[in-house]
Design an enzyme around this catalytic site. Structure first.
Site, PDB file in Angstrom:
ATOM      1  CB  CYS A 378     -57.754  17.625  44.381  1.00  0.00           C
ATOM      2  SG  CYS A 378     -58.791  17.043  45.760  1.00  0.00           S
ATOM      3  CG  HIS A 514     -61.066  20.662  42.486  1.00  0.00           C
ATOM      4  ND1 HIS A 514     -60.775  19.626  41.630  1.00  0.00           N
ATOM      5  CD2 HIS A 514     -61.158  20.119  43.726  1.00  0.00           C
ATOM      6  CE1 HIS A 514     -60.696  18.494  42.318  1.00  0.00           C
ATOM      7  NE2 HIS A 514     -60.918  18.765  43.594  1.00  0.00           N
ATOM      8  CD  GLU A 516     -60.645  21.338  38.456  1.00  0.00           C
ATOM      9  OE1 GLU A 516     -60.948  20.218  38.884  1.00  0.00           O
ATOM     10  OE2 GLU A 516     -59.700  22.019  38.930  1.00  0.00           O
TER      11      GLU A 516
END
Length: 540
Positions: A378, A514, A516
């Site tokens: 990001c 993202h 994750e």
């Protein structure tokens, strides 16, 4: 027919209700049940999207673009299910819905009250989140006794009365502290917590007692006697060094058998071999690497919860212990990049606001010049682009309009228009509200053939979750490509840059999304696994 398990907490906050709920969910799933999970948060914010990470920790983004509590991240990492906005409700969201209905005249001119209108809305939300699963686990945020939690506790009390004991049960998480000076454990806080819960009209069926050491059998019987809970339903949950041990800890004490019996379920035995493999890989690494995480919320690592876990998952995949060195980006601005010396890789995560951004740019430059593996996420992609524009492409004064109103070269700018995955056009301006006005949720990304990103993912199109307002300014595409930067990932309409790489670097990749949010301990994530492998190779 859905059966409900309501999970409350007492004595103190941050006892781990979310991890306990997720662990129970994964055990029940291993026994053949479909499981849904919902978090009810007592705060009045509509969602945590505009809350400071120091106040709330990480904002977890779901596939459908909801900004939710970090516990939903635990749910997805433990239970093989995908969360949506229907799995997280706040007091603010409940009241907002009720007020909208009142304005539409849906209450026929009646006086709108906490009971029945707010509690009915809570019950409706719980049932919507259950989504016809065999088991719905409902976690009530906060601590019993908090004034903010009362409407939620009243709503689940009503559901308990309406459904009956065969279709719901109440599980209460408490703390049994050990007093070192006295050399003994104290059960009184748990007794008072259950007393408070019973005064509301809720009798817990199961107690899960957090403790730093084994609770003696005599103390367990004492807790059972004073709380009106069966002795076998007083379950100890000792502190562990690895949260992925919790499913096995609870299973060994028969928590899932107690739940099945109380809900009248006959189930096959659970197989937790996946979790045993996860724990074994973490306890017996073949090596270790150190990764620098350069951010501005490093004093509260919960702000990077999913990132922390994703790196650990990559460690499981590669059988290496991943040591995270948290570095305050403002420290790099003040003292230079010496704190990065000796690390095996650099990760710059997402973030908002100008504070510390120059330190992140320094981290990207350090990784580029010293050929250290770099992963930008990001804002981490945006600072990598800014650094490259300034120091390689010769665009002096390159910056983002998020931090400088009129930079000489606005290589990063506000997204004013984009197309959602449903084909509708979203438009924003600098005057738009902050809450819920970002590019949010899962979006497809097309990867360029022959790129590092394509090699890492092993496919042409991937879907990852987003949470950002600013993007690369395509007016600078040719200039940066000519300087050697590679744009290897694009939105499905090829209007927004999603991935950038440096082909002359051993491993330098930055993404606008993202990753994750989709990493799990059992499956990992290809991007983090590749990043850690690059760190291992760099370490030699």
């Amino acid at each position: 027919m859905t059966r409900y398990i309501f999970i409350t907490g007492g004595v103190v906050s941050s006892l781990g209700k979310g991890i306990t709920a997720a662990s129970l969910g994964t055990i029940l799933q291993a026994r053949g049940l479909s499981v849904s999970m919902t978090k009810l948060d007592p705060y009045i914010n509509v969602d945590p999207g505009t809350m400071s990470p120091f106040q709330h920790g990480e904002v977890y983004v779901t596939d459908d673009g909801a900004e939710t509590d970090l516990d939903l991240g635990h749910y997805e990492r433990f239970v093989r299910t995908t969360m949506t906005r229907n799995n997280n409700y706040t007091t603010g969201r409940i009241y907002e819905s009720v007020i909208r209905k009142e304005r539409r005249g849906e209450y026929l001119g009646g006086t709108v009250q906490v009971i029945p209108h707010i509690t009915d809305e809570i019950k409706r939300s719980i049932q919507q989140g259950a989504d016809d699963a065999d088991i719905a686990l409902i976690e009530i945020g906060g601590t019993v006794g908090d004034i903010e939690s009362l409407p939620f506790l009243e709503a689940i009390r009503q559901m308990g009365a309406e459904l009956g004991r065969g279709r719901c049960l109440f599980m209460h998480l408490t703390l049994v502290p050990f007093i070192g000076a006295a050399g003994e454990m104290k059960t009184k806080p748990t007794q008072h917590s259950v007393k408070e819960l019973r005064s509301i009209g809720i009798q817990p069926d199961i107690l899960v007692c957090r403790a730093s050491q084994r609770i003696p059998e005599e103390e367990r019987r004492k807790i059972a006697l004073f709380t009106n809970v069966e002795p076998r339903a007083v379950v100890s949950c000792l502190d562990v060094d690895n949260i992925y041990k919790i499913p096995e800890v609870l299973h060994r004490q028969g928590l899932d058998n107690i739940v099945a019996e109380k809900l009248g379920l006959e189930l096959p035995p659970a197989s937790l071999q996946d979790w045993q493999r996860v724990v074994e890989a973490m306890q017996n690494p073949e090596g270790e690497v150190t990764i620098a995480m350069v951010g501005k919320y490093v004093d509260l690592t919960d702000a990077y919860m999913s990132l922390n876990e994703s790196l650990r998952h990559a460690g499981i995949q590669t059988r290496h212990r991943v040591n995270i060195r948290y570095i305050d980006s403002e420290e790099l601005e003040r003292e230079g990049t010496h704190a990065l010396d000796g690390v095996d890789a650099v990760l710059v995560p997402g973030g908002f606001g100008e504070r510390g951004v120059e330190g992140k740019i320094l981290a990207a430059r350090y990784a580029r010049e010293r050929k250290v593996p770099y992963l930008g996420i990001c804002l981490g992609m945006q600072v990598a682009v800014i650094e490259y524009a300034r120091n390689v492409a010769g665009l002096e004064g390159a910056h983002s309009t998020e931090f400088t109103r009129h930079p000489h070269h606005p290589v990063i700018g506000l997204i004013t228009e984009w197309m959602t995955d449903e084909g509708t056009v979203e438009q924003r301006s600098e005057d738009s509200d902050l809450g819920g006005t970002m590019r949010l949720g899962a979006q497809p990304c097309r990867l360029t053939e022959g790129s590092l990103a394509r090699q890492v993912y092993g496919k042409d199109v991937v879907e990852e979750r987003h949470r950002h307002r600013y993007e690369f300014n395509n007016h600078y595409l040719e200039a940066l490509e000519a300087a050697g930067l590679r744009f290897s990932g694009w939105s499905h309409d090829r209007k927004l840059v999603e991935v950038v790489e440096q082909p002359d670097h051993p491993w330098f990749l930055a993404c606008q999304f993202h990753p994750e949010f989709t990493s799990t301990p059992r499956d990992g994530h290809p991007l983090f696994a590749a990043f850690v492998r690059a760190a291992i190779a760099h370490r030699g």
